[in-house]
Design a protein around this motif. Structure first.
Motif, short mmCIF file in Angstrom:
data_model
loop_
_atom_site.label_atom_id
_atom_site.label_comp_id
_atom_site.label_asym_id
_atom_site.label_seq_id
_atom_site.Cartn_x
_atom_site.Cartn_y
_atom_site.Cartn_z
N TRP A 104 -3.54 1.31 10.24
CA TRP A 104 -3.82 -0.26 10.42
C TRP A 104 -3.68 -1.17 8.98
CZ3 TRP A 104 -7.61 -3.10 7.03
CH2 TRP A 104 -8.42 -3.64 6.88
N LEU A 105 -3.49 -0.25 7.52
CA LEU A 105 -2.93 -0.86 6.54
C LEU A 105 -2.06 -2.01 6.48
CD1 LEU A 105 -4.43 1.35 3.66
CD2 LEU A 105 -5.09 -1.14 4.30
N GLU A 107 -0.68 -2.51 9.71
CA GLU A 107 -0.34 -3.36 10.61
C GLU A 107 -1.43 -4.85 10.08
OE1 GLU A 107 -2.43 -1.69 14.05
OE2 GLU A 107 -0.12 -0.43 14.59
N ASN A 108 -1.52 -4.15 9.33
CA ASN A 108 -2.94 -5.70 9.51
C ASN A 108 -2.67 -6.54 7.26
OD1 ASN A 108 -4.78 -5.74 11.04
ND2 ASN A 108 -4.24 -3.66 11.51
N THR A 109 -1.67 -5.32 6.72
CA THR A 109 -1.83 -5.91 5.57
C THR A 109 -0.24 -6.14 4.81
OG1 THR A 109 -1.89 -3.75 4.13
CG2 THR A 109 -4.16 -4.75 4.41
N PRO A 110 0.14 -6.55 4.01
CA PRO A 110 1.75 -6.57 3.51
C PRO A 110 2.22 -5.47 2.85
CG PRO A 110 0.03 -7.96 1.90
CD PRO A 110 -0.58 -7.13 3.23
N MET A 111 2.23 -3.84 3.64
CA MET A 111 2.28 -3.12 2.62
C MET A 111 3.45 -3.05 2.78
SD MET A 111 -0.18 -0.89 2.12
CE MET A 111 -0.06 0.54 1.83
N ASP A 113 6.34 -5.24 2.00
CA ASP A 113 6.67 -6.31 1.22
C ASP A 113 6.35 -5.30 -0.24
OD1 ASP A 113 6.96 -7.84 3.40
OD2 ASP A 113 5.14 -8.91 3.03
N GLN A 119 6.24 2.92 2.61
CA GLN A 119 4.58 2.03 3.33
C GLN A 119 3.75 2.89 3.78
OE1 GLN A 119 5.47 -0.91 6.53
NE2 GLN A 119 7.20 0.22 7.25
N GLY A 123 0.48 3.81 2.33
CA GLY A 123 -0.58 3.56 2.74
C GLY A 123 -1.33 4.98 2.86
#
Length: 233
Positions: A104-105, A107-111, A113, A119, A123
């Protein structure tokens, strides 16, 4: 020290652990040699809801049940906190909370980058940190509200739990960081990670059902004997 562990629990679950690890090694070797083409997930201790993982879930349930039974008899908050602590561990293990949370992180946060190809590991560490804070907070509240002598009883339990964490978290991170995930060394590290978690969890269960429970039972028997002697005198 071995008298601190429930011997029947230790022998039964340790035998089952070694059996599943042995099957994992044999099947992995046969696949590597090309003797078989299919490695059933059920007999791969690295897979979720495999035979080895289901055995771990059973151990967690028994640990939680035993600690809750101690709490219901003693009414000491630290044991309730410990039961909730282990309940969160069971939810994470059986529902794959850290894997799903990491997805989820990502897909929904700039992990990506922030961490690039790391990542996934980052996460999982974020979710583990969140779950750790939640579970430790429950345990800490119970610890603060309990007498020091009761809190000291769970110190060996937590040391064994850290052994589980070392295998499940530290070795897992090292496993994911290997440049060649399908190498022989990666396979051996995976066995150490998943097999080590199974064995450490068995020792944790055996201690909870042995040293922790018997110490409290013996104390209650001793107190009853003293009261009986006092009453007769």
């Amino acid at each position: 020290m071995m008298t601190k562990f429930d011997q029947k629990t230790l022998v039964f679950f340790l035998s089952a652990d070694l059996l599943f690890v042995f099957l994992h090694i044999v099947l992995g070797f046969m696949v590597m040699k090309g003797w078989v083409s299919i490695w059933p997930d059920f007999f791969n201790i690295g897979r979720d809801w495999s035979a080895g993982e289901i055995l771990n879930y059973i151990k967690w349930v028994l640990i939680i049940f035993t600690v809750m039974s101690i709490y219901l008899h003693r009414r000491v908050p630290v044991f309730l906190g410990l039961a909730i602590f282990f309940l969160i561990a069971l939810f994470d293990d059986s529902l794959q909370l850290h894997e799903r949370g990491a997805t989820w992180l990502i897909e929904n946060t700039p992990m990506y980058d922030l961490f690039g190809t790391d990542q996934g590991v980052a996460g999982e560490l974020v979710i583990w940190t969140f779950l750790g804070i939640l579970s430790v907070s429950c345990l800490a509240i119970g610890w603060i509200m309990s007498p020091p002598e009761e809190c000291r009883r769970i110190v060996p339990v937590m040391l064994l739990f850290f052994g589980v964490v070392f295998c499940a978290v530290v070795l897992d991170v090292l496993h994911h960081k290997l440049p060649t995930p399908r190498s022989l060394f990666a396979g051996l590290l995976g066995i150490l990670e998943d097999g080590g978690e199974m064995v450490m969890l068995t020792f944790l269960l055996a201690y909870v059902r042995g040293g922790l429970k018997s110490a409290i039972t013996d104390e209650q028997v001793g107190l009853s004997s003293k009261l009986s002697v006092t009453g007769q005198s």
